[in-house]
Design a protein around this motif. Structure first.
Motif, short mmCIF file in Angstrom:
data_model
loop_
_atom_site.label_atom_id
_atom_site.label_comp_id
_atom_site.label_asym_id
_atom_site.label_seq_id
_atom_site.Cartn_x
_atom_site.Cartn_y
_atom_site.Cartn_z
N PHE A 1 -5.64 -2.50 -13.85
CA PHE A 1 -5.94 -3.68 -13.03
C PHE A 1 -4.71 -4.59 -12.94
O PHE A 1 -4.44 -5.18 -11.89
CB PHE A 1 -7.12 -4.44 -13.62
N ALA B 1 -2.43 -3.31 -10.36
CA ALA B 1 -2.92 -3.67 -9.02
C ALA B 1 -2.60 -5.12 -8.68
O ALA B 1 -2.20 -5.44 -7.55
CB ALA B 1 -4.43 -3.43 -8.94
N VAL B 2 -2.75 -6.00 -9.66
CA VAL B 2 -2.45 -7.42 -9.42
C VAL B 2 -0.97 -7.62 -9.13
O VAL B 2 -0.59 -8.33 -8.18
CB VAL B 2 -2.88 -8.27 -10.64
N GLN C 1 0.04 -6.57 -5.69
CA GLN C 1 -0.37 -7.45 -4.60
C GLN C 1 0.67 -8.54 -4.31
O GLN C 1 0.71 -9.08 -3.22
CB GLN C 1 -1.72 -8.11 -4.92
N LEU D 1 -6.87 -8.74 0.77
CA LEU D 1 -6.48 -8.73 -0.63
C LEU D 1 -7.68 -8.43 -1.52
O LEU D 1 -7.60 -7.64 -2.46
CB LEU D 1 -5.87 -10.09 -1.01
N THR D 2 -8.82 -9.04 -1.20
CA THR D 2 -10.04 -8.79 -1.98
C THR D 2 -10.48 -7.34 -1.86
O THR D 2 -10.86 -6.71 -2.86
CB THR D 2 -11.16 -9.72 -1.50
N SER E 1 -8.60 -4.74 -1.18
CA SER E 1 -7.63 -3.89 -1.88
C SER E 1 -7.84 -3.94 -3.39
O SER E 1 -7.81 -2.90 -4.06
CB SER E 1 -6.21 -4.34 -1.53
N MET E 2 -8.08 -5.11 -3.93
CA MET E 2 -8.30 -5.23 -5.37
C MET E 2 -9.59 -4.54 -5.80
O MET E 2 -9.66 -3.90 -6.84
CB MET E 2 -8.34 -6.71 -5.77
N ALA F 1 -8.97 -0.84 -5.79
CA ALA F 1 -8.13 -0.45 -6.92
C ALA F 1 -8.94 -0.41 -8.21
O ALA F 1 -8.81 0.53 -9.02
CB ALA F 1 -6.96 -1.41 -7.06
N ALA F 2 -9.79 -1.41 -8.43
CA ALA F 2 -10.61 -1.44 -9.64
C ALA F 2 -11.59 -0.27 -9.66
O ALA F 2 -11.78 0.39 -10.69
CB ALA F 2 -11.35 -2.77 -9.72
#
Length: 276
Positions: A97, A100-101, A104, A114-115, A117-118, A121-122
């Motif tokens: 995680f 991923a952050v 971004q 962005l939301t 994509s996150m 990724a999670a």
């Protein structure tokens, strides 16, 4: 308009694909643990690439990177920790995680993308790391027989569901998902029976324990396979087009085994192999 029923050749190819993955895991479990881990890593890479091509989330390289980091870290934890402690997966997922952050920061996307994509990724990090449950199970006494029983249940359930779709594709489980309702129901039942029979043949779990475990694992595997169809339907409804046909037809079985791996581990350790 709802999607057309897949061609018989495509449906038959999926049945063969499920058979190959199932036999690969069963055969690999009897080999050296490092070789088996390499095979599981191959399935993890296919799952990561297939999911990214299937969903096309914003920031695909960031999403794929988080999934690959989670897969590698989870495999190392399950393979090398001494004393064995699967709790290390929490730190692996946190690290994925974090990747991923950080990724971004190099992307100038709107907050909504962005939301998305996150979230992707999670989800993919958890999905990729879940495969390591097969590796961890082999480190327990009686784990190999339990793995064989559970993988037979999962593979037989998905393969049966897909095979029935060849002959009885309707009624559909959903108007927008080209999967037959009969296949989903019968697949879970056949997976249960296959697990019970494996309990008779294998020197490990008793038939009653194998059948109970097979019931849960077969249903989870069929639903995991089915999730790819719902995901693709959502993409079509959103107007994002369709994924390439190998991804569209081949991702479902990969999601099935990824979803079922942690269930196999937990159910085997705390129920099937207890007392062996």
């Amino acid at each position: 308009m709802p999607p057309p029923t897949p061609r018989r050749l495509a449906s038959a190819a999926v049945v063969v694909w499920v058979l190959l993955v199932t036999c690969g895991i069963l055969f690999g479990a009897g080999l050296d643990r490092l070789v088996f881990t390499a095979g599981i890593a191959g399935l993890q890479v296919l799952t990561v690439v297939g999911y990214v091509l299937h969903r096309r989330p914003p920031g695909p390289f960031v999403v794929a990177g988080a999934g690959l980091v989670a897969a590698l870290g989870a495999d190392l934890v399950m393979l090398y920790t001494d004393p064995f402690d699967p709790g290390g997966l929490v730190y692996v997922l946190a690290g994925a995680f974090g990747v991923a952050v950080i990724g971004q920061f190099f992307r100038g996307e709107a907050r909504e993308k962005l939301t998305v994509s996150m979230g992707a990724a999670a989800y993919l990090a958890v999905l990729a790391a879940a495969y390591s449950g097969f590796i961890g199970l082999l480190r327990h006494p009686g784990g190999q027989a339990a793995l064989w029983t559970c993988v037979i249940a999962a593979g037989t359930a998905v393969m049966t569901a897909r095979a029935i779709d060849l002959t009885i594709p309707k009624p559909r489980i959903n108007r927008q998902v080209p999967r037959g309702a009969f296949g989903v129901v019968i697949g879970g039942m056949v997976g249960t029976a296959a697990a019970a029979y494996a309990g008779v043949l294998l020197d490990g779990p008793t038939p009653d324990k194998a059948a109970m475990g097979g019931l849960v694992i077969g249903l989870v595997a069929v639903l995991g396979d089915l999730s790819a169809g719902y995901s693709h339907a959502g993409r079509r409804i959103d107007g994002d087009g369709v994924a390439p046909w190998p991804v569209r037809h081949g991702l479902g079985p990969l999601l099935a085994f990824a979803t079922v791996a942690p269930v196999v581990y937990l159910l085997s350790v705390y129920y099937i192999v207890r007392g062996l």
